[in-house]
Design an enzyme around this catalytic site. Structure first.
Site, PDB file in Angstrom:
ATOM      1  CE  LYS A  13      -1.959 -72.045   0.846  1.00  0.00           C
ATOM      2  NZ  LYS A  13      -1.289 -73.173   0.158  1.00  0.00           N
ATOM      3  NE  ARG A  88      -1.735 -76.695   5.527  1.00  0.00           N
ATOM      4  CZ  ARG A  88      -0.902 -75.679   5.309  1.00  0.00           C
ATOM      5  NH1 ARG A  88      -1.132 -74.510   5.824  1.00  0.00           N
ATOM      6  NH2 ARG A  88       0.156 -75.851   4.550  1.00  0.00           N
ATOM      7  NE  ARG A 127       7.730 -72.856  -1.133  1.00  0.00           N
ATOM      8  CZ  ARG A 127       6.521 -73.018  -0.594  1.00  0.00           C
ATOM      9  NH1 ARG A 127       5.467 -72.430  -1.102  1.00  0.00           N
ATOM     10  NH2 ARG A 127       6.371 -73.786   0.451  1.00  0.00           N
ATOM     11  NE  ARG A 160       8.152 -73.612   3.854  1.00  0.00           N
ATOM     12  CZ  ARG A 160       6.824 -73.538   3.759  1.00  0.00           C
ATOM     13  NH1 ARG A 160       6.258 -72.439   3.285  1.00  0.00           N
ATOM     14  NH2 ARG A 160       6.067 -74.546   4.113  1.00  0.00           N
ATOM     15  NE  ARG A 171       4.733 -78.629   2.867  1.00  0.00           N
ATOM     16  CZ  ARG A 171       5.390 -77.710   2.160  1.00  0.00           C
ATOM     17  NH1 ARG A 171       6.587 -77.980   1.676  1.00  0.00           N
ATOM     18  NH2 ARG A 171       4.862 -76.536   1.942  1.00  0.00           N
TER      19      ARG A 171
HETATM   20  P1  AMP Z   1       2.708 -73.534   5.019  1.00  0.00           P
HETATM   21  O1  AMP Z   1       3.728 -72.490   5.186  1.00  0.00           O
HETATM   22  O2  AMP Z   1       1.304 -72.952   5.004  1.00  0.00           O
HETATM   23  O3  AMP Z   1       2.959 -74.457   3.871  1.00  0.00           O
HETATM   24  O4  AMP Z   1       2.755 -74.440   6.341  1.00  0.00           O
HETATM   25  C1  AMP Z   1       3.926 -75.166   6.688  1.00  0.00           C
HETATM   26  C2  AMP Z   1       3.594 -76.250   7.689  1.00  0.00           C
HETATM   27  O5  AMP Z   1       3.050 -75.649   8.890  1.00  0.00           O
HETATM   28  C3  AMP Z   1       2.531 -77.249   7.264  1.00  0.00           C
HETATM   29  O6  AMP Z   1       3.063 -78.289   6.477  1.00  0.00           O
HETATM   30  C4  AMP Z   1       2.010 -77.732   8.602  1.00  0.00           C
HETATM   31  O7  AMP Z   1       2.906 -78.632   9.224  1.00  0.00           O
HETATM   32  C5  AMP Z   1       2.015 -76.456   9.429  1.00  0.00           C
HETATM   33  N1  AMP Z   1       0.735 -75.710   9.303  1.00  0.00           N
HETATM   34  C6  AMP Z   1       0.540 -74.481   8.754  1.00  0.00           C
HETATM   35  N2  AMP Z   1      -0.756 -74.129   8.798  1.00  0.00           N
HETATM   36  C7  AMP Z   1      -1.409 -75.162   9.383  1.00  0.00           C
HETATM   37  C8  AMP Z   1      -2.783 -75.429   9.689  1.00  0.00           C
HETATM   38  N3  AMP Z   1      -3.759 -74.563   9.412  1.00  0.00           N
HETATM   39  N4  AMP Z   1      -3.067 -76.615  10.290  1.00  0.00           N
HETATM   40  C9  AMP Z   1      -2.120 -77.499  10.612  1.00  0.00           C
HETATM   41  N5  AMP Z   1      -0.819 -77.334  10.323  1.00  0.00           N
HETATM   42  C10 AMP Z   1      -0.463 -76.170   9.722  1.00  0.00           C
END
Ligand code: AMP
Length: 213
Positions: A13, A88, A127, A160, A171
């Site tokens: 994404k 999400r 990654r 990360r 996740r």
């Molecule tokens: P990402 O970079 O989108 O993979 O997000 C990393 C982490 O941030 C996720 O595993 C969640 O802990 C938190 N996070 C990001 N976006 C959301 C969301 N829309 N709702 C809840 N937690 C989020």
């Protein structure tokens, strides 16, 4: 053009969002990036979010809904935007619909990047990201020319915290349980645009552009 990018962690994404930003000139709004910036700057929000992120869990709905509500008011969102990693949960999607309908607006398309589960683990654990410009790499599929350094700006590449094997597994589970229902949610609204997320980055991008017409 108001877009949502949907897909499991590791579907690409973020990579596709950056390319779409260049093509369409609309901002990428990534709740994950906003949370990581807050974490780095040790804000109250960042400190609160950290324990959820480290465990691979979702940050509470009201926190991310508040972030999005504010962010969408900014001038640069008035001609369109791309939501990456939000919504999400169904509760987040419903809150987004409410926020937008109060502003006489709505989502136009939901791009759902589809990648089989067994492909995702390797993608995520390999990654790497540039600390300075955010450019993404993969140690096997898309390595930088010089190990550990960004091709674009020379910045240091890092992994990360939540891309280790244990957190990745949580996740992916969280995605299946809490985010996957959004596919049905947006399908019923006629907004879902499924895209095959396997293949070269450019090929996937071309598929997205073609479903957007
Ligand atoms: P990402 O970079 O989108 O993979 O997000 C990393 C982490 O941030 C996720 O595993 C969640 O802990 C938190 N996070 C990001 N976006 C959301 C969301 N829309 N709702 C809840 N937690 C989020």
């Amino acid at each position: 053009m108001n877009l949502v990018l949907l897909g499991p962690p590791g579907a690409g994404k973020g990579t596709q969002a950056k390319m779409l930003v260049e093509k369409y000139g609309i901002p990428q709004i990534s709740t994950g990036d906003i949370l990581r910036t807050n974490l780095k700057e040790q804000t109250e929000l960042g400190i609160k979010a950290k324990k959820f992120m480290d465990a691979g869990d979702l940050v509470p709905d009201e926190v991310v809904i508040g972030i999005i509500d504010n962010r969408l008011k900014a001038d640069d969102c008035q001609a369109g935007y791309m939501l990456d990693g939000f919504p999400r949960t169904v509760a987040q999607a419903e809150a987004l619909d409410k926020i937008l309908s109060e502003r006489n607006s709505g989502i136009d398309d939901v791009i759902s990047i589809e990648v089989p589960n067994d492909e995702l683990l390797g993608r995520l654990t390999g990654r790497r990201t540039c600390r300075d410009c955010g450019q993404g790499y993969h140690v096997i599929f898309d390595p930088s020319q010089k190990e550990g350094a960004c091709d674009k700006c020379g910045g240091e590449l890092y992994q990360r915290d939540d891309d280790n094997e244990a957190t990745v597994a949580s996740r992916l589970e969280v995605y299946t349980e809490q985010t996957q229902p959004l596919i049905d949610y947006y399908q019923k609204k006629g907004l879902l645009r499924p895209v095959n997320g396997l293949g070269k980055i450019q090929e996937i991008f071309d598929r997205i552009v073609s479903v957007l017409g």
